[in-house]
Design a protein around this motif. Structure first.
Motif, PDB file in Angstrom:
ATOM      1  N   LYS A  12       0.833  -1.189   0.000  1.00  0.00           N
ATOM      2  CA  LYS A  12       0.000   0.000   0.000  1.00  0.00           C
ATOM      3  C   LYS A  12       0.873   1.247   0.000  1.00  0.00           C
ATOM      4  O   LYS A  12       1.857   1.336   0.742  1.00  0.00           O
ATOM      5  CB  LYS A  12      -0.913   0.008   1.233  1.00  0.00           C
ATOM      6  CG  LYS A  12      -1.819   1.240   1.312  1.00  0.00           C
ATOM      7  CD  LYS A  12      -2.671   1.212   2.558  1.00  0.00           C
ATOM      8  CE  LYS A  12      -3.535   2.462   2.645  1.00  0.00           C
ATOM      9  NZ  LYS A  12      -4.363   2.488   3.873  1.00  0.00           N
ATOM     10  N   HIS A  57       1.310   5.312   0.622  1.00  0.00           N
ATOM     11  CA  HIS A  57       0.756   6.422   1.391  1.00  0.00           C
ATOM     12  C   HIS A  57       1.236   7.742   0.802  1.00  0.00           C
ATOM     13  O   HIS A  57       2.384   7.849   0.358  1.00  0.00           O
ATOM     14  CB  HIS A  57       1.219   6.347   2.854  1.00  0.00           C
ATOM     15  CG  HIS A  57       0.840   5.088   3.553  1.00  0.00           C
ATOM     16  ND1 HIS A  57      -0.296   4.971   4.327  1.00  0.00           N
ATOM     17  CD2 HIS A  57       1.463   3.879   3.602  1.00  0.00           C
ATOM     18  CE1 HIS A  57      -0.358   3.745   4.829  1.00  0.00           C
ATOM     19  NE2 HIS A  57       0.687   3.065   4.401  1.00  0.00           N
ATOM     20  N   ILE A  67       5.845   5.051   0.385  1.00  0.00           N
ATOM     21  CA  ILE A  67       5.325   6.349  -0.070  1.00  0.00           C
ATOM     22  C   ILE A  67       5.583   6.582  -1.554  1.00  0.00           C
ATOM     23  O   ILE A  67       5.397   7.695  -2.049  1.00  0.00           O
ATOM     24  CB  ILE A  67       5.890   7.526   0.764  1.00  0.00           C
ATOM     25  CG1 ILE A  67       7.418   7.622   0.646  1.00  0.00           C
ATOM     26  CG2 ILE A  67       5.454   7.426   2.211  1.00  0.00           C
ATOM     27  CD1 ILE A  67       7.975   8.886   1.282  1.00  0.00           C
ATOM     28  N   LEU A 100      -0.198  12.653   7.889  1.00  0.00           N
ATOM     29  CA  LEU A 100       0.562  11.422   8.098  1.00  0.00           C
ATOM     30  C   LEU A 100       1.720  11.665   9.065  1.00  0.00           C
ATOM     31  O   LEU A 100       1.969  10.851   9.966  1.00  0.00           O
ATOM     32  CB  LEU A 100       1.101  10.906   6.761  1.00  0.00           C
ATOM     33  CG  LEU A 100       1.887   9.591   6.830  1.00  0.00           C
ATOM     34  CD1 LEU A 100       0.974   8.428   7.208  1.00  0.00           C
ATOM     35  CD2 LEU A 100       2.585   9.302   5.502  1.00  0.00           C
TER      36      LEU A 100
END
Length: 227
Positions: free
Chosen positions: A2, A4, A187, A10
């Protein structure tokens, strides 16, 4: 994996530390106390005048911190370089990526961001949580020069600690391109980090032939991998 988005939310929620602890448990993260002490040392050493932050990489296109002015600036004695190996964010322990640092020598043109005093400590606390994850950078005040070479202030700049175990300066350009073309983490990809930095530099009218050369090499490597 995943992906981000790197946002204020965050960082404020401790998400960066959580990602680092999950994806690279072998990396020692700085504690909140260590970051606070580092920030206090910088603030105590602040020169007279406005407080600026020098953006040379992702801070150009994703600053996150609030500023009231930005302008092109040059610093002397340091140059932009993919000299920081990253096991989290844009790489993994198995396939480390590379991100930018200010390595010793030369000069660098980037963007100076002015942060007003009434929000300075709050914004820098956020910035320290973003940049001072594992202590690879040495923050310091550096003189800012305008396009005519005249000094106009001092900025906090995150310079590379060559003694850090994640220092990766001096890699052949072919290896740098290979890592940037292949690495990815929580990320995003190292390639996108490079491409967005090139776009940010172009948007501010800042030429950087070495970055453009790297981008061309990475595009070619990614095209080969898809064939």
């Amino acid at each position: 994996m995943k992906t981000h988005l790197l946002t204020r939310e965050l960082i404020e929620s401790g998400g960066i530390d959580a990602i680092a602890a999950r994806d690279a448990p072998c990396v020692r993260l700085l504690s909140e106390g260590e970051r606070a002490a580092s920030l206090r040392a910088i603030l105590d050493a602040r020169p007279a005048g406005d407080a600026w932050v020098f953006a040379y990489g992702s801070l150009i296109w994703n600053p996150i911190v609030h500023s009231v002015e930005s302008r092109t600036a040059r610093i002397e004695g340091w140059h932009r370089s993919f000299c920081l190996a990253t096991l989290v964010g844009r790489g993994t322990a198995e396939n480390p990526g590379l991100t930018l640092g200010l390595d010793a020598g030369g000069a660098c043109t980037g963007v100076a961001l002015r942060i007003p005093d009434d929000i300075l400590e709050r914004e820098l606390t956020l910035l320290w949580r973003r940049e001072m994850i594992a202590g690879a950078y040495v923050p310091r005040w550096l003189d800012l020069l305008d396009e005519d070479g005249r000094p106009f202030g001092a900025a906090i700049a995150f310079t590379m600690d060559r003694g850090n175990c994640h220092y990766a300066g001096g890699l052949p350009v072919e290896e740098t391109a290979r890592r940037l073309a292949s690495a990815a983490g929580a990320i995003g990809t190292a390639a996108d980090y490079l491409f967005q930095t090139c776009e940010g530099l172009r948007a501010h009218g800042i030429p950087d032939p070495s970055m453009e050369d790297l981008a061309a090499r990475v595009v070619a490597l990614r095209a080969e991998a898809e064939e």
